[in-house]
Design a protein around this motif. Sequence first.
Motif, short mmCIF file in Angstrom:
data_model
loop_
_atom_site.label_atom_id
_atom_site.label_comp_id
_atom_site.label_asym_id
_atom_site.label_seq_id
_atom_site.Cartn_x
_atom_site.Cartn_y
_atom_site.Cartn_z
N GLU A 124 0.81 -1.22 0.00
CA GLU A 124 0.00 0.00 0.00
C GLU A 124 0.84 1.26 0.00
O GLU A 124 0.43 2.29 -0.54
N ALA A 125 2.02 1.21 0.58
CA ALA A 125 2.89 2.39 0.63
C ALA A 125 3.35 2.82 -0.75
O ALA A 125 3.72 3.99 -0.96
N ASP A 126 3.32 1.90 -1.71
CA ASP A 126 3.78 2.21 -3.07
C ASP A 126 2.63 2.59 -4.01
O ASP A 126 2.89 3.03 -5.14
N GLN A 127 1.41 2.43 -3.56
CA GLN A 127 0.30 2.52 -4.50
C GLN A 127 0.01 3.93 -4.99
O GLN A 127 -0.42 4.12 -6.13
N ASP A 128 0.26 4.93 -4.18
CA ASP A 128 0.08 6.31 -4.66
C ASP A 128 1.03 6.61 -5.81
O ASP A 128 0.65 7.26 -6.79
N SER A 129 2.26 6.14 -5.70
CA SER A 129 3.23 6.38 -6.77
C SER A 129 2.86 5.58 -8.02
O SER A 129 3.10 6.04 -9.15
N VAL A 130 2.26 4.40 -7.84
CA VAL A 130 1.80 3.61 -8.98
C VAL A 130 0.70 4.36 -9.72
O VAL A 130 0.72 4.47 -10.96
N ARG A 131 -0.25 4.89 -8.97
CA ARG A 131 -1.33 5.66 -9.61
C ARG A 131 -0.80 6.92 -10.28
O ARG A 131 -1.26 7.29 -11.37
N ALA A 132 0.16 7.57 -9.66
CA ALA A 132 0.75 8.78 -10.25
C ALA A 132 1.44 8.45 -11.56
O ALA A 132 1.34 9.21 -12.54
N LEU A 133 2.16 7.32 -11.59
CA LEU A 133 2.80 6.90 -12.83
C LEU A 133 1.75 6.61 -13.89
O LEU A 133 1.92 7.00 -15.06
N GLY A 134 0.66 5.95 -13.49
CA GLY A 134 -0.41 5.68 -14.45
C GLY A 134 -0.96 6.96 -15.05
O GLY A 134 -1.16 7.05 -16.26
#
Length: 217
Positions: A124-134
Motif C-alpha cells: 500500500e505504501a507504493d500505491q500512490d506512486s503507482v497511480r501517479a505513474l499511471g
Amino acid sequence: MAAMKFYMTPGSCSTGIHIILEELEEVFEAHIVNLPAGDNFKPDYVAINPKATIPALVRGDGGVLTEVPAIAYWLGRSRPRAKLWPSDIETETRLLEAMTYIAGTVHGHGFARIFATPTFSRNEADQDSVRALGRNIVVKGFAILNRMLGEQPYLGGEFSVADPILFYVEFWADKTGIPLPANLLAHYRRMLARPVVQRVLREEGYNPATLGNLAAP
C-alpha cells in the motif's frame, strides 16, 4: 447462423466495441461480466475466454474473438458496406497503430495503474506512486494521440471503428478528472453527440448529458 454473443462490462473498454456493434446495427446477445465480482474468472467464462479478460465476442460460427483492437478490426473489415474501415493501406495502418497504442499503452499501462493499482503493487505504501505513474502515462499518451488526431473530426478523417476505441479512454478521462487536450476534447464531444453513443451510454447506466464538461488543459 446464430446471433453473436457479446461479453461485456458496462463502462469498461468493452463500451467501445458495444458502440461499434450498435453503429453496425448488429444483432447480438449481450452478456454482462461483473469484473469486481470476479465473474471473469468463473469456469463458464474462462471456457469461452481463457484469458479471463473482457470483452469477448462469440461469432455466429462459434469462433471467439478477444482483444479490443482485434474485435474492432474484424467488425470493420468484415462489413465493408458500412464503410467503418478504410480501404487505403496508409489510413488502415495508422488506425491499427492508434488502436494498439490506446489499448496497449494508454489503457494497459496507464489507466490500468489507476483502476487496478494492487495488480502493480501489493504494498500500500507504493500505491500512490503507482497511480501517479499511471496518470503520467495517460497524460503523455493523450498528448501523442492529440497530435495523431490533429484537427481531423475523426482518427481516419471519416468515422471508423477506431473512434469508439479512442472514445472509451476519453470517457475514462472524463470520469477520473484527467484533462483532455483540445483535439481530443473536440473528438470526445463529437462522439457524445452521436445518437448511437448516447443510446449505448444510457444502456450501460450513464447519463450523456452529464458528460463532456471537461476543460482543456
